[in-house]
Motif scaffolding. Structure first.
Motif, PDB file in Angstrom:
ATOM      1  N   PRO A  70       0.806  -1.229   0.000  1.00  0.00           N
ATOM      2  CA  PRO A  70       0.000   0.000   0.000  1.00  0.00           C
ATOM      3  C   PRO A  70       0.841   1.283   0.000  1.00  0.00           C
ATOM      4  CG  PRO A  70      -0.875  -1.580   1.590  1.00  0.00           C
ATOM      5  CD  PRO A  70       0.414  -2.147   1.085  1.00  0.00           C
ATOM      6  N   ARG A  71       2.099   1.152   0.430  1.00  0.00           N
ATOM      7  CA  ARG A  71       2.987   2.320   0.473  1.00  0.00           C
ATOM      8  C   ARG A  71       3.612   2.642  -0.879  1.00  0.00           C
ATOM      9  NH1 ARG A  71       8.167   3.174   3.391  1.00  0.00           N
ATOM     10  NH2 ARG A  71       8.541   0.958   3.124  1.00  0.00           N
ATOM     11  N   GLY A  72       3.477   1.728  -1.846  1.00  0.00           N
ATOM     12  CA  GLY A  72       4.140   1.938  -3.138  1.00  0.00           C
ATOM     13  C   GLY A  72       5.560   1.394  -3.147  1.00  0.00           C
ATOM     14  N   VAL A  73       5.832   0.486  -2.194  1.00  0.00           N
ATOM     15  CA  VAL A  73       7.137  -0.186  -2.136  1.00  0.00           C
ATOM     16  C   VAL A  73       6.940  -1.621  -2.623  1.00  0.00           C
ATOM     17  CG1 VAL A  73       8.859  -1.123  -0.513  1.00  0.00           C
ATOM     18  CG2 VAL A  73       8.096   1.255  -0.302  1.00  0.00           C
ATOM     19  N   ILE A  74       7.912  -2.129  -3.385  1.00  0.00           N
ATOM     20  CA  ILE A  74       7.834  -3.500  -3.902  1.00  0.00           C
ATOM     21  C   ILE A  74       8.489  -4.426  -2.884  1.00  0.00           C
ATOM     22  CG2 ILE A  74       8.565  -5.028  -5.764  1.00  0.00           C
ATOM     23  CD1 ILE A  74       8.476  -2.377  -7.551  1.00  0.00           C
ATOM     24  N   ALA A  75       7.655  -5.190  -2.180  1.00  0.00           N
ATOM     25  CA  ALA A  75       8.153  -6.107  -1.138  1.00  0.00           C
ATOM     26  C   ALA A  75       7.872  -7.523  -1.616  1.00  0.00           C
ATOM     27  CB  ALA A  75       7.447  -5.819   0.189  1.00  0.00           C
ATOM     28  N   ALA A  76       8.574  -7.911  -2.677  1.00  0.00           N
ATOM     29  CA  ALA A  76       8.248  -9.153  -3.379  1.00  0.00           C
ATOM     30  C   ALA A  76       9.169 -10.299  -2.983  1.00  0.00           C
ATOM     31  CB  ALA A  76       8.326  -8.925  -4.891  1.00  0.00           C
TER      32      ALA A  76
ATOM     33  N   HIS B 117      17.275   7.330 -13.341  1.00  0.00           N
ATOM     34  CA  HIS B 117      16.041   7.931 -12.805  1.00  0.00           C
ATOM     35  C   HIS B 117      14.977   6.863 -12.595  1.00  0.00           C
ATOM     36  CE1 HIS B 117      17.639  11.891 -13.510  1.00  0.00           C
ATOM     37  NE2 HIS B 117      17.860  11.607 -14.779  1.00  0.00           N
ATOM     38  N   LYS B 118      15.273   5.655 -13.030  1.00  0.00           N
ATOM     39  CA  LYS B 118      14.260   4.583 -12.976  1.00  0.00           C
ATOM     40  C   LYS B 118      14.078   4.073 -11.548  1.00  0.00           C
ATOM     41  CE  LYS B 118      13.888   3.563 -17.559  1.00  0.00           C
ATOM     42  NZ  LYS B 118      12.637   3.458 -18.296  1.00  0.00           N
ATOM     43  N   PRO B 119      12.876   3.548 -11.250  1.00  0.00           N
ATOM     44  CA  PRO B 119      12.722   2.822  -9.991  1.00  0.00           C
ATOM     45  C   PRO B 119      13.688   1.637  -9.970  1.00  0.00           C
ATOM     46  CG  PRO B 119      10.575   3.229 -10.990  1.00  0.00           C
ATOM     47  CD  PRO B 119      11.612   3.603 -12.006  1.00  0.00           C
ATOM     48  N   PHE B 120      14.270   1.350  -8.799  1.00  0.00           N
ATOM     49  CA  PHE B 120      15.107   0.160  -8.701  1.00  0.00           C
ATOM     50  C   PHE B 120      14.902  -0.516  -7.352  1.00  0.00           C
ATOM     51  CE2 PHE B 120      17.875   3.527  -7.086  1.00  0.00           C
ATOM     52  CZ  PHE B 120      18.516   2.950  -5.999  1.00  0.00           C
ATOM     53  N   ILE B 121      15.042  -1.844  -7.379  1.00  0.00           N
ATOM     54  CA  ILE B 121      14.885  -2.663  -6.178  1.00  0.00           C
ATOM     55  C   ILE B 121      16.117  -3.553  -6.050  1.00  0.00           C
ATOM     56  CG2 ILE B 121      12.350  -2.609  -6.264  1.00  0.00           C
ATOM     57  CD1 ILE B 121      12.360  -5.347  -7.563  1.00  0.00           C
TER      58      ILE B 121
ATOM     59  N   LYS C 272      11.502  -0.519   5.759  1.00  0.00           N
ATOM     60  CA  LYS C 272      11.039   0.804   6.216  1.00  0.00           C
ATOM     61  C   LYS C 272      11.920   1.902   5.622  1.00  0.00           C
ATOM     62  CE  LYS C 272       8.684  -0.739  10.363  1.00  0.00           C
ATOM     63  NZ  LYS C 272       9.192  -1.828  11.203  1.00  0.00           N
ATOM     64  N   ALA C 273      13.144   1.522   5.257  1.00  0.00           N
ATOM     65  CA  ALA C 273      14.086   2.484   4.660  1.00  0.00           C
ATOM     66  C   ALA C 273      13.800   2.744   3.180  1.00  0.00           C
ATOM     67  CB  ALA C 273      15.511   1.969   4.822  1.00  0.00           C
ATOM     68  N   ALA C 274      12.943   1.925   2.570  1.00  0.00           N
ATOM     69  CA  ALA C 274      12.661   2.075   1.130  1.00  0.00           C
ATOM     70  C   ALA C 274      11.683   3.224   0.879  1.00  0.00           C
ATOM     71  CB  ALA C 274      12.086   0.776   0.575  1.00  0.00           C
ATOM     72  N   THR C 275      11.711   3.749  -0.339  1.00  0.00           N
ATOM     73  CA  THR C 275      10.762   4.807  -0.709  1.00  0.00           C
ATOM     74  C   THR C 275       9.860   4.317  -1.843  1.00  0.00           C
ATOM     75  OG1 THR C 275      12.378   5.738  -2.237  1.00  0.00           O
ATOM     76  CG2 THR C 275      12.275   6.746  -0.080  1.00  0.00           C
ATOM     77  N   PRO C 276       8.643   4.876  -1.952  1.00  0.00           N
ATOM     78  CA  PRO C 276       7.713   4.445  -2.993  1.00  0.00           C
ATOM     79  C   PRO C 276       8.292   4.672  -4.397  1.00  0.00           C
ATOM     80  CG  PRO C 276       6.600   5.832  -1.375  1.00  0.00           C
ATOM     81  CD  PRO C 276       8.055   5.908  -1.075  1.00  0.00           C
ATOM     82  N   TRP C 277       8.050   3.746  -5.298  1.00  0.00           N
ATOM     83  CA  TRP C 277       8.585   3.885  -6.662  1.00  0.00           C
ATOM     84  C   TRP C 277       7.960   5.053  -7.413  1.00  0.00           C
ATOM     85  CZ3 TRP C 277       4.696   3.614 -10.130  1.00  0.00           C
ATOM     86  CH2 TRP C 277       3.577   2.847  -9.813  1.00  0.00           C
TER      87      TRP C 277
END
Length: 336
Positions: free
Chosen positions: A18-24, A244-248, A318-323
């Motif tokens: 729900p936060r916009g973080v990919i927790a896969a 600039h892309k989202p990255f995980i 918790k340290a991650a930011t939404p993509w």
């Protein structure tokens, strides 16, 4: 950055929390999993073993993940028990890592992006072994290959996740301190290349730019120094500036405690990473249990230690930011 198309936006939403973080969670291992199971059992592991292992992991861990990455060869039964979470499907063949000169990739024979989407994929994942320091001839082949897949994903309006794993173009040992010193440049250079618009990649699935065993001042440190803690933090920040892309981050087969410390370091560096696709750091230790004691013992292990492992990862996220921040908006709704 370009605006997300409706299909790409829907796909990314479906694999995010729900936060916009990919927790896969990742469970697309095939050849390596089969070998590990056989080694622990002292007898061959068959297709049914792989299907069952993936099914158990998926059913238990997707309660605590935003999505699961599976392969269409053995993972489709597992895709039916994913607790309503997002699905990424792998499109590449297993086991081309060291078998071919230049580690050239290959796609699954009877699959296409169209077919993966029909099988329920929300996103497409590709693994590529890559180093900016390989010959132009080798990298040109890889670039063209990724362009094709990017265009295929564009045509079917589905997100494209590219996972790239570095290697030593000179054939050196990737576990050595010499490689650890090259790794920041390999990761940064790969992020710079595949962040280019021509590839149509939506999310980069990247290695962390350091080898934790060689970072002085960490719990993972093994005594031989490639970087100080301050240098390691700077390598995280430098890699981030490359795209600039989202990255995980991927867990690259390390243990749960090492991966957790890695994510803590990423957080400490201030790097705005957007989540993880974490496989072996959650379920690897369960391989001998399944191999020797069977499904029920493995299930019990997953329900306890497996859940504990993925909970540790989620806490570190918790340290991650939404993509969606990478698209200059402050909410998913703003994207449409």
């Amino acid at each position: 950055m370009s605006k997300l198309t409706p299909g790409k936006l829907a796909g990314l939403k479906s694999v995010s929390d729900p936060r916009g973080v990919i927790a896969a969670a990742a469970m697309d291992q095939r050849g390596s999993l089969q070998k590990s199971l056989a080694k622990e059992r002292g007898a061959a592991a068959n297709a049914q073993d792989l299907e069952e292992f993936k099914l158990q992991v998926t059913e238990v861990l997707t309660r605590h993940a935003s999505a699961i990455l599976l392969d269409p060869e053995y993972g489709l039964p597992a895709s039916k028990v994913r607790n309503g979470k997002g699905l990424l499907l792998a499109y590449e063949k297993t086991g081309y890592d060291a078998a071919t000169p230049g580690r050239l990739p290959d796609l699954l024979d009877v699959w296409s992006v169209r077919r993966l989407k029909e099988a329920g994929a929300d996103c497409i994942k590709i693994l590529l072994y890559y180093t900016p320091f390989a010959t132009t001839a080798v990298n040109d082949l890889k670039h063209a290959w990724i362009e094709r897949i990017g265009d295929e994903c564009l045509a079917h309006d589905i997100p494209f996740f590219l996972e790239f794993v570095g290697y030593d173009a000179e054939g050196g040992d990737e576990k050595s301190i010499a490689y650890a010193k090259k790794k920041p440049e390999i990761v940064s250079g790969s992020m710079a290349e595949f962040g280019k618009a021509r590839y149509n990649i939506d999310v980069l699935k990247v290695e962390v730019p350091v080898e934790m065993a060689f970072v002085e001042g960490t719990k993972s440190f093994k005594g031989e120094k490639a970087y100080t803690r301050a240098e390691a933090l700077q390598h995280f920040r430098d890699a981030e500036t490359m795209t600039h892309k989202p990255f995980i981050y991927l867990s690259a087969g390390v243990s749960n405690p090492v991966f957790i410390e890695t994510l803590e370091l990423a957080g400490e560096s201030g790097t705005k990473f957007n989540g993880v696709l974490c496989g072996r750091a959650t379920w690897k230790e369960g391989i001998p249990i399944y191999a020797k004691q069977g499904t029920k013992a493995f299930r019990d292990w997953l329900e306890t230690t497996g859940v504990e492992n993925i909970t540790n990862v989620n806490n570190a996220l918790k340290a991650a930011t939404p993509w969606y921040y990478k698209f200059g908006v402050n909410s998913l709704e703003a994207l449409g």
